[in-house]
Motif scaffolding. Structure first.
Motif, PDB file in Angstrom:
ATOM      1  N   LEU A   1       8.078  -1.502 -13.955  1.00  0.00           N
ATOM      2  CA  LEU A   1       8.764  -0.336 -13.407  1.00  0.00           C
ATOM      3  C   LEU A   1       7.768   0.665 -12.839  1.00  0.00           C
ATOM      4  O   LEU A   1       7.988   1.248 -11.770  1.00  0.00           O
ATOM      5  N   GLY A   2       6.648   0.858 -13.527  1.00  0.00           N
ATOM      6  CA  GLY A   2       5.643   1.807 -13.049  1.00  0.00           C
ATOM      7  C   GLY A   2       5.069   1.412 -11.701  1.00  0.00           C
ATOM      8  O   GLY A   2       4.974   2.238 -10.786  1.00  0.00           O
ATOM      9  N   THR A   3       4.690   0.146 -11.552  1.00  0.00           N
ATOM     10  CA  THR A   3       4.137  -0.331 -10.283  1.00  0.00           C
ATOM     11  C   THR A   3       5.176  -0.253  -9.169  1.00  0.00           C
ATOM     12  O   THR A   3       4.874   0.129  -8.034  1.00  0.00           O
ATOM     13  N   SER A   4       6.424  -0.621  -9.491  1.00  0.00           N
ATOM     14  CA  SER A   4       7.494  -0.567  -8.486  1.00  0.00           C
ATOM     15  C   SER A   4       7.710   0.850  -7.992  1.00  0.00           C
ATOM     16  O   SER A   4       7.883   1.093  -6.791  1.00  0.00           O
ATOM     17  N   LEU A   5       7.688   1.810  -8.915  1.00  0.00           N
ATOM     18  CA  LEU A   5       7.883   3.209  -8.518  1.00  0.00           C
ATOM     19  C   LEU A   5       6.737   3.722  -7.660  1.00  0.00           C
ATOM     20  O   LEU A   5       6.954   4.516  -6.735  1.00  0.00           O
ATOM     21  N   ILE A   6       5.516   3.274  -7.939  1.00  0.00           N
ATOM     22  CA  ILE A   6       4.378   3.677  -7.116  1.00  0.00           C
ATOM     23  C   ILE A   6       4.578   3.224  -5.671  1.00  0.00           C
ATOM     24  O   ILE A   6       4.347   3.981  -4.723  1.00  0.00           O
ATOM     25  N   VAL A   7       5.043   1.986  -5.499  1.00  0.00           N
ATOM     26  CA  VAL A   7       5.267   1.453  -4.151  1.00  0.00           C
ATOM     27  C   VAL A   7       6.443   2.161  -3.483  1.00  0.00           C
ATOM     28  O   VAL A   7       6.359   2.597  -2.324  1.00  0.00           O
ATOM     29  N   VAL A   8       7.559   2.288  -4.211  1.00  0.00           N
ATOM     30  CA  VAL A   8       8.763   2.901  -3.630  1.00  0.00           C
ATOM     31  C   VAL A   8       8.510   4.352  -3.239  1.00  0.00           C
ATOM     32  O   VAL A   8       8.885   4.787  -2.143  1.00  0.00           O
ATOM     33  N   MET A   9       7.866   5.112  -4.114  1.00  0.00           N
ATOM     34  CA  MET A   9       7.590   6.509  -3.798  1.00  0.00           C
ATOM     35  C   MET A   9       6.621   6.629  -2.623  1.00  0.00           C
ATOM     36  O   MET A   9       6.710   7.568  -1.832  1.00  0.00           O
ATOM     37  N   GLY A  10       5.699   5.671  -2.496  1.00  0.00           N
ATOM     38  CA  GLY A  10       4.806   5.659  -1.344  1.00  0.00           C
ATOM     39  C   GLY A  10       5.565   5.474  -0.046  1.00  0.00           C
ATOM     40  O   GLY A  10       5.314   6.172   0.957  1.00  0.00           O
ATOM     41  N   VAL A  11       6.524   4.537  -0.042  1.00  0.00           N
ATOM     42  CA  VAL A  11       7.313   4.275   1.165  1.00  0.00           C
ATOM     43  C   VAL A  11       8.171   5.483   1.526  1.00  0.00           C
ATOM     44  O   VAL A  11       8.246   5.901   2.693  1.00  0.00           O
ATOM     45  N   ILE A  12       8.832   6.071   0.525  1.00  0.00           N
ATOM     46  CA  ILE A  12       9.679   7.237   0.786  1.00  0.00           C
ATOM     47  C   ILE A  12       8.843   8.408   1.283  1.00  0.00           C
ATOM     48  O   ILE A  12       9.235   9.131   2.207  1.00  0.00           O
ATOM     49  N   SER A  13       7.686   8.606   0.681  1.00  0.00           N
ATOM     50  CA  SER A  13       6.817   9.711   1.098  1.00  0.00           C
ATOM     51  C   SER A  13       6.329   9.518   2.528  1.00  0.00           C
ATOM     52  O   SER A  13       6.254  10.486   3.300  1.00  0.00           O
ATOM     53  N   GLU A  14       6.020   8.276   2.894  1.00  0.00           N
ATOM     54  CA  GLU A  14       5.560   8.012   4.260  1.00  0.00           C
ATOM     55  C   GLU A  14       6.674   8.306   5.263  1.00  0.00           C
ATOM     56  O   GLU A  14       6.427   8.861   6.341  1.00  0.00           O
ATOM     57  N   PHE A  15       7.909   7.967   4.900  1.00  0.00           N
ATOM     58  CA  PHE A  15       9.048   8.275   5.772  1.00  0.00           C
ATOM     59  C   PHE A  15       9.198   9.784   5.948  1.00  0.00           C
ATOM     60  O   PHE A  15       9.431  10.278   7.056  1.00  0.00           O
ATOM     61  N   SER A  16       9.037  10.539   4.859  1.00  0.00           N
ATOM     62  CA  SER A  16       9.166  11.992   4.952  1.00  0.00           C
ATOM     63  C   SER A  16       8.025  12.592   5.776  1.00  0.00           C
ATOM     64  O   SER A  16       8.219  13.585   6.490  1.00  0.00           O
TER      65      SER A  16
END
Length: 483
Positions: free
Chosen positions: A101-116
């Protein structure tokens, strides 16, 4: 004289797109604004142009100048804005969330942040805004702009306070861990963290913070990124060696729901993860000083930066958790004062801790830059630009450093600071304001594609939920500790 040219009908539209052979065209052409061109007539060799409103022309591309930073310099500055003290809290969040879960959140938050970040770049150019506050004001009004600027001040000041806390913990020690100076020299005047931090502030940080252009920090930022990579390489190598030798306990893959404390920890670490990628307050300053700037070039900078940060974050979080397991501290650097169980353990400990203190010293002025700019914009709006006023810039720098230093003497540890800034100001700057700006401007014209509009809504809902849960969890945990 006859002419083969014909008049362009009133109401016609012209699209401006950057012509840059080095860059690929934007994947979202609807973000290229359209504006009306009034009628153009050609008569007897004279060209007459009627009522072209220059004020409506968006800043899409400016001629390259010899000044400014290139893509690499911009990447280093933006990466440095992201990879700071937050990286040291990630192994502790991995301990709570589990590896998967920790690794998945790091990737997901990276993608969302890049979109923002992409949203912010495009909308800033569309509104010709040179700062975060200006783009918020153009879409949401002056009150919202003031709120955004206050969020930047609280967020950045909190981050810089955390940096000083870490430097003090590493060099002078804390209640549970020995400092580098104590290990080297024994007890003495260097035990006083207030003195050690003050010396660093005056002789190392002040000269860098006095610089008035962010492009001047490109080389220090490159060195800081290299030092962060050194930390990742050393920690990852040690973890790999111990894993191969079978001396690492089996890590937890998911979160622990076995106790109320574990569930409470889960609620408060998610905002810390959202805090990890916040760099939005430095997007406009970096873009303003980008050589041959264009939206496409800045978006490329954001994507390269995001990839670097996702890799560094994931490796740091996993290797730190594997090394120390359930004993992982909220600031993992403090774990590196013990025997790591391998050859040259003492030397590696010093390399990791001293290297990261140097990293934070070089990151500090980049975060301070946007803090100083925002304070100036809020307190001295309409005055001469800060870059042209050396005295005002120096005075602001000194005052801010004094306040940050005093703050570092009052906050007990970085976990407290990250829990609250992650749930409030960081979420607002990284996700709530960019999504609100995009959705508001979308009502005024064709700004967002349908998929981007949906993502903006999802990002807004996610940010509000994370903020509400994080604040509630923090308040509840404080009540539990006081009770």
């Amino acid at each position: 004289m006859d002419s083969s040219y014909t008049a362009i009908p009133r109401g016609s539209f012209l699209e401006l797109q950057t012509q840059n052979n080095d860059e690929s065209p934007s994947k979202n052409p609807s973000f290229v604004p359209k504006f009306p061109i009034e009628s153009i007539s050609v008569e007897d060799g004279d060209v007459e142009i009627h009522d072209v409103d220059d004020d409506n022309f968006p800043l899409i591309y400016e001629e390259s100048s010899s000044n400014g930073s290139g893509i690499s310099g911009a990447v280093f500055n933006l990466t440095t804005s992201i990879i700071g003290a937050g990286i040291m809290a990630l192994p502790a969040t991995m301990k709570v969330l589990g590896v998967l879960l920790g690794t998945s959140l790091i990737v997901v938050m990276g993608v969302i942040s890049e979109f923002s970040i992409e949203l912010l770049v495009r909308l800033s150019v569309l509104r010709k805004a040179s700062s975060y506050g200006e783009v918020v004001e153009s879409a949401l009004g002056r009150p919202a702009s003031i709120l955004a600027e206050i969020c930047i001040i609280i967020n950045n000041a909190g981050i810089l306070v955390v940096y000083l806390i870490i430097m003090g913990d590493v060099l002078s020690g804390s209640s549970n861990h020995l400092g580098v100076f104590v290990q080297w020299l024994g007890n003495g005047v260097w035990d006083g963290r207030w003195l050690v931090v003050l010396v660093i502030l005056v002789f190392c940080l002040l000269p860098l913070c006095l610089l008035r252009k962010i492009e001047s920090l490109s080389f220090p930022s490159a060195v800081s990124v290299a030092l962060a990579v050194v930390f990742v390489v050393v920690a990852g190598t040690i973890a790999l060696v111990k894993l191969v030798e079978g001396r690492i306990q089996t890590p937890r893959l998911g979160p622990d729901f076995g106790s109320r404390k574990a569930i409470l920890d889960l609620l408060v670490v998610i905002p810390i993860m959202t805090n990890a990628y916040i760099c939005h307050f430095n997007i406009q300053p970096i873009y303003n000083e980008l050589q041959g700037r264009s939206p496409q070039k800045m978006i490329r900078v954001g994507r390269i930066t995001t990839v670097i940060c996702v890799v560094v974050y994931a490796l740091t979080a996993v290797s730190g958790y594997l090394l120390f397991g359930d004993d992982t501290e909220s600031d993992v650097l403090t774990n590196f004062d013990e025997d790591l169980g391998i050859r040259f353990s003492l030397v590696l400990n010093y390399v990791v801790r001293i290297g990261y203190v140097l990293h934070l010293i070089l990151v500090f002025p980049v975060i301070h830059f946007s803090l100083r700019q925002t304070v100036d914009a809020l307190a001295f709006k309409g005055w001469t630009p800060l870059v042209e006023s050396g005295k005002r810039s120096a005075a602001l720098t000194v005052v801010l450093l004094i306040l940050i230093y005093l703050g570092s003497t009052m906050i007990p540890n970085i976990w407290v600071a990250f829990k609250f800034t992650g749930a409030t100001t960081a979420v607002s700057l990284g996700f709530i304001f960019p999504s609100l700006i995009a959705l508001r401007l979308h009502k005024q014209g064709e700004v967002l594609l349908e998929g981007e509009r949906t993502l903006s809504w999802l990002m807004l809902v996610m940010a509000v939920l994370v903020s509400a849960i994080g604040v509630a969890g923090n308040v509840y945990s404080l009540k539990g500790e006081s009770g």
